[in-house]
Design a protein around this motif. Structure first.
Motif, PDB file in Angstrom:
ATOM      1  N   ASN A 111       0.834  -1.196   0.000  1.00  0.00           N
ATOM      2  CA  ASN A 111       0.000   0.000   0.000  1.00  0.00           C
ATOM      3  C   ASN A 111       0.872   1.251   0.000  1.00  0.00           C
ATOM      4  O   ASN A 111       2.014   1.235   0.457  1.00  0.00           O
ATOM      5  N   PHE A 112       0.293   2.345  -0.489  1.00  0.00           N
ATOM      6  CA  PHE A 112       0.937   3.646  -0.362  1.00  0.00           C
ATOM      7  C   PHE A 112       0.404   4.303   0.910  1.00  0.00           C
ATOM      8  O   PHE A 112      -0.772   4.672   0.978  1.00  0.00           O
ATOM      9  N   TYR A 113       1.254   4.434   1.916  1.00  0.00           N
ATOM     10  CA  TYR A 113       0.833   5.021   3.180  1.00  0.00           C
ATOM     11  C   TYR A 113       1.167   6.507   3.224  1.00  0.00           C
ATOM     12  O   TYR A 113       2.024   6.990   2.480  1.00  0.00           O
ATOM     13  N   GLN A 114       0.501   7.209   4.140  1.00  0.00           N
ATOM     14  CA  GLN A 114       0.708   8.650   4.266  1.00  0.00           C
ATOM     15  C   GLN A 114       1.779   8.959   5.309  1.00  0.00           C
ATOM     16  O   GLN A 114       1.645   9.873   6.118  1.00  0.00           O
ATOM     17  N   ASN A 115       2.854   8.188   5.284  1.00  0.00           N
ATOM     18  CA  ASN A 115       3.963   8.387   6.226  1.00  0.00           C
ATOM     19  C   ASN A 115       5.250   8.793   5.512  1.00  0.00           C
ATOM     20  O   ASN A 115       6.338   8.652   6.064  1.00  0.00           O
ATOM     21  N   ILE A 116       5.103   9.269   4.285  1.00  0.00           N
ATOM     22  CA  ILE A 116       6.241   9.686   3.461  1.00  0.00           C
ATOM     23  C   ILE A 116       5.999  11.113   2.972  1.00  0.00           C
ATOM     24  O   ILE A 116       4.865  11.470   2.623  1.00  0.00           O
ATOM     25  N   ASP A 117       7.050  11.906   2.949  1.00  0.00           N
ATOM     26  CA  ASP A 117       6.947  13.242   2.345  1.00  0.00           C
ATOM     27  C   ASP A 117       7.047  13.060   0.830  1.00  0.00           C
ATOM     28  O   ASP A 117       8.132  13.103   0.251  1.00  0.00           O
ATOM     29  N   TYR A 118       5.892  12.836   0.216  1.00  0.00           N
ATOM     30  CA  TYR A 118       5.876  12.563  -1.231  1.00  0.00           C
ATOM     31  C   TYR A 118       6.333  13.779  -2.039  1.00  0.00           C
ATOM     32  O   TYR A 118       6.990  13.617  -3.073  1.00  0.00           O
ATOM     33  N   ASP A 119       6.024  14.977  -1.572  1.00  0.00           N
ATOM     34  CA  ASP A 119       6.454  16.168  -2.307  1.00  0.00           C
ATOM     35  C   ASP A 119       7.977  16.198  -2.420  1.00  0.00           C
ATOM     36  O   ASP A 119       8.532  16.501  -3.484  1.00  0.00           O
ATOM     37  N   TYR A 120       8.648  15.881  -1.316  1.00  0.00           N
ATOM     38  CA  TYR A 120      10.106  15.863  -1.348  1.00  0.00           C
ATOM     39  C   TYR A 120      10.606  14.800  -2.316  1.00  0.00           C
ATOM     40  O   TYR A 120      11.551  15.034  -3.091  1.00  0.00           O
TER      41      TYR A 120
END
Length: 341
Positions: free
Chosen positions: A84-93
């Motif tokens: 899964n893609f979790y919301q624990n990564i700074d994707y913008d960076y």
């Protein structure tokens, strides 16, 4: 002496030995300098002590805020080996700095599709139900035991979601000659039609199909969208299969409607896992229950390892990954799956 690229791995909830059996592990160690923290949840103190400017890839689902990512200026990829893609990564960076965030979800598709097919055939023919009756001395023989049996062949089938799972299922269903109706707001009608299927609204999929497969991922926008009002559109002789994420369904409504015989269901995913011992779903005779077993088979896990290795080697050569699913800027922040394990 050749200096190998440095990779840090913290693969919980799966031990790295499951994802990389002996042959793949040997290949991984030949390719990179591997630092594996061992089993168990991520040890962030060890992670922070190990990563540095020479770290080129991470294997696992660890938290990656900006302040951790900036310490790895050579980082090229993050390999999620859970699915899964979790919301624990700074994707913008990551997007700004050309760091691939990759997901192994496609590795489970064939396994989930085969389980889905098995469950559909089970419901169509009452296989587990009749097994229970036989063991309790209440079996019925010959045609009298098949009064409510139906063929999957030639049936109207609905898909809710047409991503990796739906496409794998479509391949398995082709020999059955089903008319397949698909609802997926992220997929153009022309793509569905090219696959020989029929684009449909959510209401049409629910109301007009004998077999309904739920393959939709969960996002911030669609949690609980299969609510009681929607579920009541399902015909009384339909079979409803929840195979992707429980959060897209009002599970209490699903349990209540099926318990009363409104329609039948098969479920592999639940809002809370493990399911509590006293949950009423355990007594629901109109629902086939599976403890989130559809995807996690040994062949799927070793496929993940193969996919990671293939993409890692490409990335180290300056080429784009082709095996794993890439995070997309337009959608990745919408996903809302809960971690497994």
């Amino acid at each position: 002496m050749e200096v190998k690229p440095k990779v840090y791995a913290a693969s919980h909830p799966q031990p790295l030995s499951i994802v990389f059996p002996a042959e793949l592990m040997a290949e991984l160690n030949e390719t990179v300098e591997l630092d594996y923290q061992g089993e168990g949840p991520v040890d962030y103190s060890r992670l922070d002590a190990s990563i540095d400017k020479s770290t080129v890839a991470l294997i696992g689902q660890m938290d990656l805020p900006r302040e951790r990512l900036v310490r790895m200026p050579s980082l090229k990829a993050v390999f999620n080996v859970e699915g899964n893609f979790y919301q624990n990564i700074d994707y913008d960076y990551c997007f700004k700095n050309n760091i691939h965030v990759l997901n192994c979800g496609g590795a489970y598709s064939q396994a989930v599709a085969e389980m889905s097919l098995g469950m559909a055939l089970d419901m169509a023919r009452g296989i587990t139900r009749e097994d229970r009756r036989f063991r309790s001395g209440k079996e019925t023989y010959l045609a009298d035991g098949c009064r409510d049996s139906v063929l999957l062949s030639g049936s109207d089938v609905g898909f809710i979601g047409f991503g990796n799972l739906g496409r794998a299922m479509l391949t398995l269903l082709r020999p059955f000659g089903c008319r397949i109706h698909i609802y997926d707001p992220w997929v153009p009608d022309t793509v569905i039609e090219t696959q020989g299927c029929i684009p449909a609204s959510l209401e049409d999929v629910l109301a007009h199909n004998r077999f309904i497969f739920v393959f939709a991922g969960v996002t911030r926008e669609n949690q609980g969208f299969l609510n009681k009002t929607m579920l009541e559109k399902i015909s009384r002789d339909a079979f409803f299969l929840l195979m992707s994420r429980a959060a897209v369904v009002d599970f209490d409504a699903l349990n209540t409607l099926t318990s009363s015989g409104y329609f039948s269901a098969a479920v592999d995913v639940f809002p809370e896992e493990p399911v509590s011992p006293g949950h009423t779903v355990r007594k629901n005779e109109h629902m086939i229950l599976s403890a989130h077993r559809a995807g996690g088979i040994p062949q799927a896990f070793s496929l993940i390892g193969r996919m990671v290795l293939d993409d890692l080697k490409l990335i180290l050569r300056g080429l784009p990954p082709v095996r794993m699913q890439r995070a997309q800027w337009e959608t990745v922040k919408s996903f809302a799956s809960k971690p497994a394990g």
